[in-house]
Design a protein around this motif. Sequence first.
Motif, PDB file in Angstrom:
ATOM      1  N   GLY A  66       0.864  -1.325   0.066  1.00  0.00           N
ATOM      2  CA  GLY A  66       0.080  -0.067  -0.021  1.00  0.00           C
ATOM      3  C   GLY A  66       0.952   1.215  -0.078  1.00  0.00           C
ATOM      4  N   ARG A  67       2.156   1.310   0.139  1.00  0.00           N
ATOM      5  CA  ARG A  67       3.051   2.269   0.210  1.00  0.00           C
ATOM      6  C   ARG A  67       3.980   2.352  -0.871  1.00  0.00           C
ATOM      7  NH1 ARG A  67       6.619   3.236   4.081  1.00  0.00           N
ATOM      8  NH2 ARG A  67       6.658   1.257   4.927  1.00  0.00           N
ATOM      9  N   PHE A  68       4.582   1.127  -1.253  1.00  0.00           N
ATOM     10  CA  PHE A  68       5.442   0.980  -2.266  1.00  0.00           C
ATOM     11  C   PHE A  68       4.993   0.360  -3.411  1.00  0.00           C
ATOM     12  CE2 PHE A  68       9.291   0.418   0.888  1.00  0.00           C
ATOM     13  CZ  PHE A  68       9.103   1.457   1.689  1.00  0.00           C
ATOM     14  N   THR A  69       5.431   0.703  -4.454  1.00  0.00           N
ATOM     15  CA  THR A  69       4.911   0.218  -5.920  1.00  0.00           C
ATOM     16  C   THR A  69       6.330  -0.325  -6.728  1.00  0.00           C
ATOM     17  OG1 THR A  69       2.896   1.622  -6.063  1.00  0.00           O
ATOM     18  CG2 THR A  69       3.695   0.369  -7.985  1.00  0.00           C
ATOM     19  N   ILE A  70       6.340  -1.577  -7.131  1.00  0.00           N
ATOM     20  CA  ILE A  70       7.358  -1.964  -7.948  1.00  0.00           C
ATOM     21  C   ILE A  70       6.934  -2.162  -9.494  1.00  0.00           C
ATOM     22  CG2 ILE A  70       6.707  -4.453  -7.727  1.00  0.00           C
ATOM     23  CD1 ILE A  70       9.606  -5.106  -7.833  1.00  0.00           C
ATOM     24  N   SER A  71       7.635  -1.560 -10.280  1.00  0.00           N
ATOM     25  CA  SER A  71       7.419  -1.583 -12.000  1.00  0.00           C
ATOM     26  C   SER A  71       8.627  -1.930 -12.753  1.00  0.00           C
ATOM     27  CB  SER A  71       6.689  -0.412 -12.299  1.00  0.00           C
ATOM     28  OG  SER A  71       7.533   0.818 -12.054  1.00  0.00           O
ATOM     29  N   ARG A  72       8.498  -2.253 -13.826  1.00  0.00           N
ATOM     30  CA  ARG A  72       9.613  -2.393 -14.792  1.00  0.00           C
ATOM     31  C   ARG A  72       9.376  -1.803 -16.207  1.00  0.00           C
ATOM     32  NH1 ARG A  72      10.689  -8.588 -14.662  1.00  0.00           N
ATOM     33  NH2 ARG A  72      12.257  -8.257 -16.286  1.00  0.00           N
ATOM     34  N   ASP A  73      10.282  -1.386 -16.807  1.00  0.00           N
ATOM     35  CA  ASP A  73      10.348  -0.918 -18.238  1.00  0.00           C
ATOM     36  C   ASP A  73      11.118  -1.814 -19.077  1.00  0.00           C
ATOM     37  OD1 ASP A  73      10.653   0.443 -20.433  1.00  0.00           O
ATOM     38  OD2 ASP A  73      10.370   2.386 -19.613  1.00  0.00           O
ATOM     39  N   SER A  74      10.725  -2.513 -19.814  1.00  0.00           N
ATOM     40  CA  SER A  74      11.687  -3.610 -20.559  1.00  0.00           C
ATOM     41  C   SER A  74      12.257  -2.793 -21.492  1.00  0.00           C
ATOM     42  CB  SER A  74      10.688  -4.708 -21.125  1.00  0.00           C
ATOM     43  OG  SER A  74      10.234  -5.673 -20.110  1.00  0.00           O
ATOM     44  N   ALA A  75      11.760  -1.810 -22.080  1.00  0.00           N
ATOM     45  CA  ALA A  75      12.584  -0.932 -23.181  1.00  0.00           C
ATOM     46  C   ALA A  75      13.962  -0.417 -22.590  1.00  0.00           C
ATOM     47  CB  ALA A  75      11.606  -0.035 -23.712  1.00  0.00           C
ATOM     48  N   ARG A  76      13.683  -0.117 -21.121  1.00  0.00           N
ATOM     49  CA  ARG A  76      14.929   0.733 -20.661  1.00  0.00           C
ATOM     50  C   ARG A  76      15.827  -0.332 -19.702  1.00  0.00           C
ATOM     51  NH1 ARG A  76      14.213   6.322 -20.856  1.00  0.00           N
ATOM     52  NH2 ARG A  76      12.449   7.053 -21.552  1.00  0.00           N
ATOM     53  N   ASN A  77      15.387  -1.776 -19.709  1.00  0.00           N
ATOM     54  CA  ASN A  77      16.048  -2.644 -18.997  1.00  0.00           C
ATOM     55  C   ASN A  77      16.059  -2.045 -17.420  1.00  0.00           C
ATOM     56  OD1 ASN A  77      16.296  -4.373 -21.124  1.00  0.00           O
ATOM     57  ND2 ASN A  77      18.414  -4.676 -20.968  1.00  0.00           N
ATOM     58  N   THR A  78      15.072  -1.398 -16.722  1.00  0.00           N
ATOM     59  CA  THR A  78      14.947  -1.093 -15.687  1.00  0.00           C
ATOM     60  C   THR A  78      13.829  -1.447 -14.973  1.00  0.00           C
ATOM     61  OG1 THR A  78      16.116   1.161 -16.595  1.00  0.00           O
ATOM     62  CG2 THR A  78      15.175   1.200 -14.330  1.00  0.00           C
ATOM     63  N   VAL A  79      13.871  -1.494 -13.629  1.00  0.00           N
ATOM     64  CA  VAL A  79      13.105  -1.972 -12.678  1.00  0.00           C
ATOM     65  C   VAL A  79      13.194  -0.822 -11.533  1.00  0.00           C
ATOM     66  CG1 VAL A  79      14.449  -3.363 -11.175  1.00  0.00           C
ATOM     67  CG2 VAL A  79      12.092  -3.580 -11.231  1.00  0.00           C
ATOM     68  N   TYR A  80      11.835  -0.368 -11.071  1.00  0.00           N
ATOM     69  CA  TYR A  80      11.591   0.860 -10.265  1.00  0.00           C
ATOM     70  C   TYR A  80      11.150   0.277  -8.983  1.00  0.00           C
ATOM     71  CZ  TYR A  80      12.062   3.209 -14.574  1.00  0.00           C
ATOM     72  OH  TYR A  80      12.612   3.664 -15.873  1.00  0.00           O
ATOM     73  N   LEU A  81      11.395   0.813  -7.815  1.00  0.00           N
ATOM     74  CA  LEU A  81      10.473   0.810  -6.567  1.00  0.00           C
ATOM     75  C   LEU A  81      10.130   2.118  -6.276  1.00  0.00           C
ATOM     76  CD1 LEU A  81       9.669  -1.204  -4.382  1.00  0.00           C
ATOM     77  CD2 LEU A  81      11.716  -0.464  -3.123  1.00  0.00           C
ATOM     78  N   GLN A  82       8.912   2.632  -6.016  1.00  0.00           N
ATOM     79  CA  GLN A  82       8.186   3.742  -5.827  1.00  0.00           C
ATOM     80  C   GLN A  82       7.799   3.569  -4.423  1.00  0.00           C
ATOM     81  OE1 GLN A  82       7.830   6.889  -7.599  1.00  0.00           O
ATOM     82  NE2 GLN A  82       7.049   7.581  -5.763  1.00  0.00           N
ATOM     83  N   MET A  83       8.544   4.502  -3.593  1.00  0.00           N
ATOM     84  CA  MET A  83       8.307   4.505  -2.089  1.00  0.00           C
ATOM     85  C   MET A  83       7.428   5.810  -1.735  1.00  0.00           C
ATOM     86  SD  MET A  83      12.302   3.607  -1.184  1.00  0.00           S
ATOM     87  CE  MET A  83      11.980   3.400   0.479  1.00  0.00           C
TER      88      MET A  83
END
Length: 122
Positions: A66-83
């Motif tokens: 409910g506070r963090f969100t994980i996502s990925r962008d395959s075009a950029r080969n990057t994974v994110y963690l929104q805190m």
Amino acid sequence: QVQLLESGGGLVQAGGSVRLSCAASGRTFSSYAMGWFRQAPGKEREFVARISQGGANTYYADAVKGRFTISRDSARNTVYLQMNSRIPEDTAVYSCAATWLGGTSGAAYSYWGQGTQVTVSS
């Protein structure tokens, strides 16, 4: 082989938001499920979040749900963690990792970044 490099950490205030990034090298990034883990001083490493190879499925530890969100962008080969809504207990070294297997155990992850320090001040 996959090499991972995290960025986006630092000293942040409680209650605000920050996004961590994990850039992956290699052509097989989309073949791996990705996870974020953290280790606070004096504590064992703990699972934070994971995302499936295609990005459709995510899973979170109760402490961050409910506070963090994980996502990925395959075009950029990057994974994110929104805190979001950070609390002092989120202070830790955050590391991303790649796995063929998935799961929440660090033992299932084959490749790790060096980690980025996040310090949340109250």
